[in-house]
Motif scaffolding. Structure first.
Motif, PDB file in Angstrom:
ATOM      1  N   THR A   1     106.518 -38.337  73.209  1.00 21.15           N
ATOM      2  CA  THR A   1     105.265 -39.069  72.830  1.00 21.15           C
ATOM      3  C   THR A   1     104.710 -38.846  71.594  1.00 21.15           C
ATOM      4  O   THR A   1     105.289 -37.818  70.616  1.00 21.15           O
ATOM      5  N   ARG A   2     103.581 -39.598  71.069  1.00 23.26           N
ATOM      6  CA  ARG A   2     103.066 -39.003  69.856  1.00 23.26           C
ATOM      7  C   ARG A   2     101.894 -38.055  69.941  1.00 23.26           C
ATOM      8  O   ARG A   2     101.167 -37.936  69.227  1.00 23.26           O
ATOM      9  N   GLY A   3     102.048 -37.281  71.067  1.00 23.21           N
ATOM     10  CA  GLY A   3     100.966 -36.471  71.302  1.00 23.21           C
ATOM     11  C   GLY A   3     101.042 -35.199  70.346  1.00 23.21           C
ATOM     12  O   GLY A   3      99.844 -34.783  69.846  1.00 23.21           O
ATOM     13  N   ILE A   4     102.120 -34.619  69.736  1.00 20.55           N
ATOM     14  CA  ILE A   4     102.062 -33.603  68.897  1.00 20.55           C
ATOM     15  C   ILE A   4     101.624 -34.209  67.342  1.00 20.55           C
ATOM     16  O   ILE A   4     100.826 -33.506  66.665  1.00 20.55           O
ATOM     17  N   GLN A   5     101.929 -35.490  67.165  1.00 19.65           N
ATOM     18  CA  GLN A   5     101.551 -35.962  65.822  1.00 19.65           C
ATOM     19  C   GLN A   5      99.939 -36.232  65.846  1.00 19.65           C
ATOM     20  O   GLN A   5      99.393 -35.923  64.885  1.00 19.65           O
ATOM     21  N   LYS A   6      99.355 -36.588  66.876  1.00 21.19           N
ATOM     22  CA  LYS A   6      98.033 -36.933  66.885  1.00 21.19           C
ATOM     23  C   LYS A   6      97.289 -35.540  66.982  1.00 21.19           C
ATOM     24  O   LYS A   6      96.116 -35.456  66.373  1.00 21.19           O
ATOM     25  N   ALA A   7      97.998 -34.439  67.399  1.00 18.83           N
ATOM     26  CA  ALA A   7      97.473 -33.313  67.352  1.00 18.83           C
ATOM     27  C   ALA A   7      97.226 -32.762  66.055  1.00 18.83           C
ATOM     28  O   ALA A   7      96.414 -32.178  65.627  1.00 18.83           O
ATOM     29  N   LYS A   8      98.345 -32.945  65.075  1.00 19.28           N
ATOM     30  CA  LYS A   8      98.402 -32.954  63.900  1.00 19.28           C
ATOM     31  C   LYS A   8      97.379 -33.223  63.263  1.00 19.28           C
ATOM     32  O   LYS A   8      96.634 -32.776  62.151  1.00 19.28           O
ATOM     33  N   ASP A   9      97.299 -34.792  63.200  1.00 26.88           N
ATOM     34  CA  ASP A   9      95.985 -35.697  62.557  1.00 26.88           C
ATOM     35  C   ASP A   9      94.724 -34.658  62.844  1.00 26.88           C
ATOM     36  O   ASP A   9      94.012 -34.851  62.041  1.00 26.88           O
ATOM     37  N   LEU A  10      94.534 -34.508  64.171  1.00 28.14           N
ATOM     38  CA  LEU A  10      93.321 -33.994  64.444  1.00 28.14           C
ATOM     39  C   LEU A  10      92.903 -32.788  63.820  1.00 28.14           C
ATOM     40  O   LEU A  10      91.660 -32.364  63.017  1.00 28.14           O
ATOM     41  N   ALA A  11      93.930 -31.800  63.729  1.00 28.13           N
ATOM     42  CA  ALA A  11      94.159 -30.460  62.816  1.00 28.13           C
ATOM     43  C   ALA A  11      93.690 -30.917  61.560  1.00 28.13           C
ATOM     44  O   ALA A  11      92.792 -30.327  60.823  1.00 28.13           O
ATOM     45  N   GLU A  12      94.310 -31.679  60.725  1.00 28.86           N
ATOM     46  CA  GLU A  12      94.073 -32.166  59.429  1.00 28.86           C
ATOM     47  C   GLU A  12      92.694 -32.990  59.419  1.00 28.86           C
ATOM     48  O   GLU A  12      91.803 -32.397  58.156  1.00 28.86           O
ATOM     49  N   GLU A  13      92.109 -33.532  60.251  1.00 30.29           N
ATOM     50  CA  GLU A  13      90.711 -33.851  60.057  1.00 30.29           C
ATOM     51  C   GLU A  13      89.721 -32.908  59.905  1.00 30.29           C
ATOM     52  O   GLU A  13      88.964 -32.762  59.040  1.00 30.29           O
ATOM     53  N   HIS A  14      89.822 -31.889  60.656  1.00 26.07           N
ATOM     54  CA  HIS A  14      88.920 -30.512  60.729  1.00 26.07           C
ATOM     55  C   HIS A  14      89.106 -29.914  59.368  1.00 26.07           C
ATOM     56  O   HIS A  14      88.271 -29.244  59.128  1.00 26.07           O
TER      57      HIS A  14
ATOM     58  N   ASN B   1     100.458 -21.280  81.824  1.00 26.19           N
ATOM     59  CA  ASN B   1      98.891 -20.707  82.331  1.00 26.19           C
ATOM     60  C   ASN B   1      98.046 -21.954  82.720  1.00 26.19           C
ATOM     61  O   ASN B   1      96.954 -21.773  83.007  1.00 26.19           O
ATOM     62  N   GLY B   2      98.509 -23.201  82.524  1.00 20.38           N
ATOM     63  CA  GLY B   2      97.620 -24.355  82.888  1.00 20.38           C
ATOM     64  C   GLY B   2      96.485 -24.676  82.044  1.00 20.38           C
ATOM     65  O   GLY B   2      95.780 -25.495  82.096  1.00 20.38           O
ATOM     66  N   ASN B   3      96.627 -24.284  80.598  1.00 24.64           N
ATOM     67  CA  ASN B   3      95.865 -24.615  79.695  1.00 24.64           C
ATOM     68  C   ASN B   3      96.215 -25.773  79.110  1.00 24.64           C
ATOM     69  O   ASN B   3      97.041 -26.172  78.569  1.00 24.64           O
ATOM     70  N   ILE B   4      95.216 -26.931  79.223  1.00 26.76           N
ATOM     71  CA  ILE B   4      95.324 -28.248  78.891  1.00 26.76           C
ATOM     72  C   ILE B   4      95.054 -28.464  77.333  1.00 26.76           C
ATOM     73  O   ILE B   4      93.716 -28.235  77.028  1.00 26.76           O
ATOM     74  N   THR B   5      95.826 -28.385  76.469  1.00 24.85           N
ATOM     75  CA  THR B   5      95.480 -28.517  74.895  1.00 24.85           C
ATOM     76  C   THR B   5      95.846 -29.674  74.207  1.00 24.85           C
ATOM     77  O   THR B   5      96.270 -30.954  74.902  1.00 24.85           O
ATOM     78  N   ALA B   6      95.579 -29.824  73.160  1.00 27.07           N
ATOM     79  CA  ALA B   6      95.344 -31.238  72.402  1.00 27.07           C
ATOM     80  C   ALA B   6      96.743 -32.036  72.490  1.00 27.07           C
ATOM     81  O   ALA B   6      96.907 -33.125  72.740  1.00 27.07           O
ATOM     82  N   PRO B   7      98.005 -31.375  72.044  1.00 27.57           N
ATOM     83  CA  PRO B   7      99.164 -32.209  72.211  1.00 27.57           C
ATOM     84  C   PRO B   7      99.377 -32.617  73.854  1.00 27.57           C
ATOM     85  O   PRO B   7      99.666 -33.893  73.666  1.00 27.57           O
ATOM     86  N   LEU B   8      99.066 -31.896  74.699  1.00 22.62           N
ATOM     87  CA  LEU B   8      99.207 -32.401  76.039  1.00 22.62           C
ATOM     88  C   LEU B   8      98.121 -33.335  76.725  1.00 22.62           C
ATOM     89  O   LEU B   8      98.358 -34.597  77.031  1.00 22.62           O
ATOM     90  N   ILE B   9      96.689 -33.406  75.942  1.00 22.85           N
ATOM     91  CA  ILE B   9      96.100 -34.355  76.205  1.00 22.85           C
ATOM     92  C   ILE B   9      96.372 -35.782  75.744  1.00 22.85           C
ATOM     93  O   ILE B   9      96.211 -36.932  76.370  1.00 22.85           O
ATOM     94  N   PHE B  10      96.952 -35.836  74.419  1.00 20.01           N
ATOM     95  CA  PHE B  10      97.382 -36.907  73.838  1.00 20.01           C
ATOM     96  C   PHE B  10      98.593 -37.592  74.680  1.00 20.01           C
ATOM     97  O   PHE B  10      98.677 -38.763  74.571  1.00 20.01           O
ATOM     98  N   ALA B  11      99.365 -36.616  75.038  1.00 20.85           N
ATOM     99  CA  ALA B  11     100.713 -37.011  75.618  1.00 20.85           C
ATOM    100  C   ALA B  11     100.512 -37.599  77.019  1.00 20.85           C
ATOM    101  O   ALA B  11     101.117 -38.639  77.335  1.00 20.85           O
ATOM    102  N   LEU B  12      99.355 -37.209  77.685  1.00 22.79           N
ATOM    103  CA  LEU B  12      98.979 -37.672  78.883  1.00 22.79           C
ATOM    104  C   LEU B  12      98.642 -39.134  78.787  1.00 22.79           C
ATOM    105  O   LEU B  12      98.779 -39.924  79.805  1.00 22.79           O
ATOM    106  N   GLU B  13      98.019 -39.569  77.623  1.00 27.31           N
ATOM    107  CA  GLU B  13      97.772 -40.890  77.549  1.00 27.31           C
ATOM    108  C   GLU B  13      98.888 -41.871  77.491  1.00 27.31           C
ATOM    109  O   GLU B  13      98.856 -43.111  77.816  1.00 27.31           O
TER     110      GLU B  13
END
Length: 323
Positions: free
Chosen positions: A278-291, A237-249
């Motif tokens: 990529t490290r997109g999924i791991q970075k998203a996990k880290d972000l979830a853990e921060e919150h 559906n074109g939803n740009i989510t955290a894992p994808l944003i990190f992976a784009l880097e």
């Protein structure tokens, strides 16, 4: 992974009664609307949101007492949540939810939209009957935020320029606002002071953001059977989510696939494979853990009791969903 049944053992009877009450509360004169609304409630869910409300009620009331108003607020919150799911499924053209066919798939889009509207109207009526203006103001904002979130998401589909701040803001409107506002409303019903109200609002906000981030990770890492809905539907559906944003880097190749709106049959699977490399999924996990940690820090020292410990376990449960 923590069992949700074990996690909520202290409020098991209250949740069982809530499930029975939800069946009664959604009774409609029109049989199609009733069937559409009952459809999701009968299948149920983990009842995370009402469980949090009931636990906060125990924390903020003398002798761990849950007021009838708290129980009704928990029911209202679940009705609002379910209404939003029905509308989400229409917008996202999702065929299954919680492992069963979606309302619009069983009936049609018109019935699904009306069923969602009906549930929002029902929740508003029950909310007004709590006779607490501050609670009405607090929870009413949730429905406004839902609409804001859906509009923002619709305007940014396949938009690779979306920032992490944009994503977090959108995630607040779509998910965290209901948890944050219902946490605050619970403390208002308990006649807590403004500082306690704000503490639990911020707790709910960070918990809700973590919940959404984990959901977005699961859309990429899990499968349809475990999710109860099609995997990769956010991407589709074109939803740009955290894992994808990190992976784009890390992977410019993703830009081309997104800009083409996954026009080829295998593009979604190809995108998921690239994200996993990529490290997109791991970075998203880290972000979830921060919150999650921010949520824990709000309540761990100020509100010490067994029910607070259970709230802590909810944090752990949310993170354990992708382990």
């Amino acid at each position: 992974m923590i069992s949700s049944k074990k996690l909520f053992s202290s409020i098991h009877k209250d949740i069982s009664q809530l499930n029975l009450n939800l069946q009664k509360m959604i009774g409609a004169k029109h049989p199609i609307l009733y069937a559409a609304a009952k459809h999701l409630f009968s299948k149920g869910g983990k009842r995370i949101r009402p469980s949090i409300i009931l636990l906060i009620a125990k924390i903020t009331e003398p002798n761990n007492y849950i007021l009838p108003e708290h129980k009704r607020l928990a029911e209202i919150t679940e009705i609002i949540h379910t209404a939003s799911l029905i509308h989400d499924d229409v917008i996202d053209d999702c065929d299954t939810r919680r492992g069963i066919n979606t309302v619009h798939n069983i009936f049609n889009t018109k019935v699904a939209v009306l069923a969602g509207d009906y549930l929002f109207a029902q929740s508003s009526w029950y909310l007004a009957n709590l006779n607490n203006l501050e609670v009405v103001k607090t929870i009413s904002k949730v429905i406004i935020d839902f609409a804001e979130g859906e509009i923002r998401q619709g305007l940014t589909n396949f938009d690779t320029t979306i920032s992490m701040d944009d994503y977090i803001e959108k995630s607040f409107y779509k998910t965290a606002t209901l948890i944050a506002c219902s946490c605050k409303a619970t403390t208002i019903l308990s006649n807590c002071n403004i500082n306690t109200q704000n503490d639990f609002y911020i707790y709910g906000k960070h918990l809700g953001l973590a919940f959404q981030i984990v959901d977005d990770i699961l859309d990429i890492t899990s499968n349809t059977k475990l999710l109860g809905k099609p995997a990769g539907s956010d991407l589709k559906n074109g939803n740009i989510t955290a894992p994808l944003i990190f992976a784009l880097e890390e992977s410019p190749e993703l830009y081309k696939l997104i800009n083409q709106e996954f026009q080829n049959t295998n593009d979604i699977n190809k995108t998921i494979k690239i994200i996993k490399e990529t490290r997109g999924i791991q970075k998203a996990k880290d972000l979830a853990e921060e919150h999650i940690q921010l949520a824990i820090n709000i309540i761990k020292n100020k509100f010490k009791c067994n029910n607070t410990q259970t709230l802590m376990l909810i944090n752990e449960y949310i993170l354990s969903r992708f382990s």
